[in-house]
Design an enzyme around this catalytic site. Sequence first.
Site, PDB file in Angstrom:
ATOM      1  N   ALA A 162      15.790 -13.789  10.044  1.00 44.12           N
ATOM      2  CA  ALA A 162      16.107 -14.220  11.421  1.00 44.12           C
ATOM      3  C   ALA A 162      16.252 -13.061  12.405  1.00 44.12           C
ATOM      4  O   ALA A 162      16.134 -13.265  13.608  1.00 44.12           O
ATOM      5  CB  ALA A 162      17.395 -15.047  11.415  1.00 44.12           C
ATOM      6  N   LYS A 175       3.744  -2.800  10.732  1.00 44.49           N
ATOM      7  CA  LYS A 175       3.357  -3.759   9.691  1.00 44.49           C
ATOM      8  C   LYS A 175       3.399  -3.083   8.328  1.00 44.49           C
ATOM      9  O   LYS A 175       2.888  -1.967   8.171  1.00 44.49           O
ATOM     10  CB  LYS A 175       1.945  -4.301   9.986  1.00 44.49           C
ATOM     11  CG  LYS A 175       1.467  -5.326   8.984  1.00 44.49           C
ATOM     12  CD  LYS A 175       0.262  -6.089   9.488  1.00 44.49           C
ATOM     13  CE  LYS A 175      -0.256  -7.072   8.447  1.00 44.49           C
ATOM     14  NZ  LYS A 175       0.768  -8.049   7.982  1.00 44.49           N
ATOM     15  N   HIS A 200      -3.479  -4.186  13.795  1.00 42.45           N
ATOM     16  CA  HIS A 200      -2.072  -4.595  13.931  1.00 42.45           C
ATOM     17  C   HIS A 200      -1.204  -3.455  14.452  1.00 42.45           C
ATOM     18  O   HIS A 200      -1.606  -2.293  14.435  1.00 42.45           O
ATOM     19  CB  HIS A 200      -1.516  -5.055  12.574  1.00 42.45           C
ATOM     20  CG  HIS A 200      -1.959  -6.431  12.175  1.00 42.45           C
ATOM     21  ND1 HIS A 200      -3.165  -6.666  11.563  1.00 42.45           N
ATOM     22  CD2 HIS A 200      -1.365  -7.648  12.324  1.00 42.45           C
ATOM     23  CE1 HIS A 200      -3.288  -7.977  11.340  1.00 42.45           C
ATOM     24  NE2 HIS A 200      -2.214  -8.584  11.799  1.00 42.45           N
ATOM     25  N   GLY A 209       5.574 -17.904   6.376  1.00 46.29           N
ATOM     26  CA  GLY A 209       4.580 -17.089   7.059  1.00 46.29           C
ATOM     27  C   GLY A 209       4.457 -15.708   6.453  1.00 46.29           C
ATOM     28  O   GLY A 209       3.512 -14.968   6.753  1.00 46.29           O
TER      29      GLY A 209
END
EC number: 1.17.1.8
Length: 257
Positions: free
Chosen positions: A20, A148, A144, A87
């Site tokens: 979160a 990442k 990206h 995801g």
Amino acid sequence: MTDELEKSPEELIRVGVLGARGRMGIEVCKAVDAASDLELVATVDQGDGLFAASDAGAEVVVDFTTPDVVMDNLHWLIDHGISAVVGTTGFTEQRIERVRGWLADNPGVGVVIAPNFGIGAVLMMQFAARAARHFESVEIIEQHHPRKLDAPSGTATHTARRIAQARADAGLGPVPDATKDEVAGARGADVDGVRVHAVRATGLVAHQEVLFGTTGETLTIRHDSYDRASFMPGVLLAVRAVRNRPGLTVSLDPLLD
Ligand SMILES: NC(=O)C1=CN([C@@H]2O[C@H](COP(=O)(O)OP(=O)(O)OC[C@H]3O[C@@H](n4cnc5c(N)ncnc54)[C@H](O)[C@@H]3O)[C@@H](O)[C@H]2O)C=CC1
Ligand SMILES: O=C(O)C1=N[C@H](C(=O)O)C[C@H](O)C1
């Protein structure tokens, strides 16, 4: 006065978010909070413990964490009868099979795992799979942000696998390539016979080009996510659907049909 369309608390889908405090997790919390049919009941990050999600009565948990923790999270959620929308990247065929095994022991639970929740990205992968049989050559260039953790991206790997399957179904042989790597990696990674090149640069979010070639022509299919908000319609679609889809759904394609 109460809005007639407003849902009663019992009708709201109770949603928890894992990861979160991450880039995607923050965006998911905002999107769930803003949706009138969803209630954000748990926001969990590293060190918080998954019990917070079950204690809060989450019916659906969204996971955007890291490839090294996502399998433990998913196993725990399935065993606790909580449906999941995932995801996080890192889903090999072997991992997918393990998830299927856990779900077989918990038949009421639904799991959606999607390498990319961007609607445009899902279409880009579909178009690429459709084009694949018509072109001798194909390469994937994914781009990206430099924070990442993994390369190639889950989207690129998934796209390569779909292209490879389409080529095999059409009876196409290997992509022609006489080049010898003078420096290791110069020709990118080989994913099921498809070359994948991973670019990392500050300012990028998530982008992919699929470059096809045949005699006298090329075709480039490109998708760009400029903002993580681009993933939210797909995430919310999956959150709303997952409890009615027991078992495993891989990719967003069946939810868009
Ligand atoms: N499927 C899709 O559409 C998309 C997938 N992703 C993927 O989602 C994942 C997360 O991406 P970002 O948000 O950019 O990464 P991030 O690094 O910003 O966030 C990951 C969060 O997970 C937390 N975390 C780590 N271990 C945890 C645990 N055991 N329990 C709970 N939280 C934990 C971290 O503290 C961090 O806050 C990556 O695998 C990325 O490739 C990212 C964007 C779109
Ligand atoms: O880490 C990211 O940012 C993204 N990860 C997913 C991937 O690896 O394909 C989806 C999207 O590309 C953004």
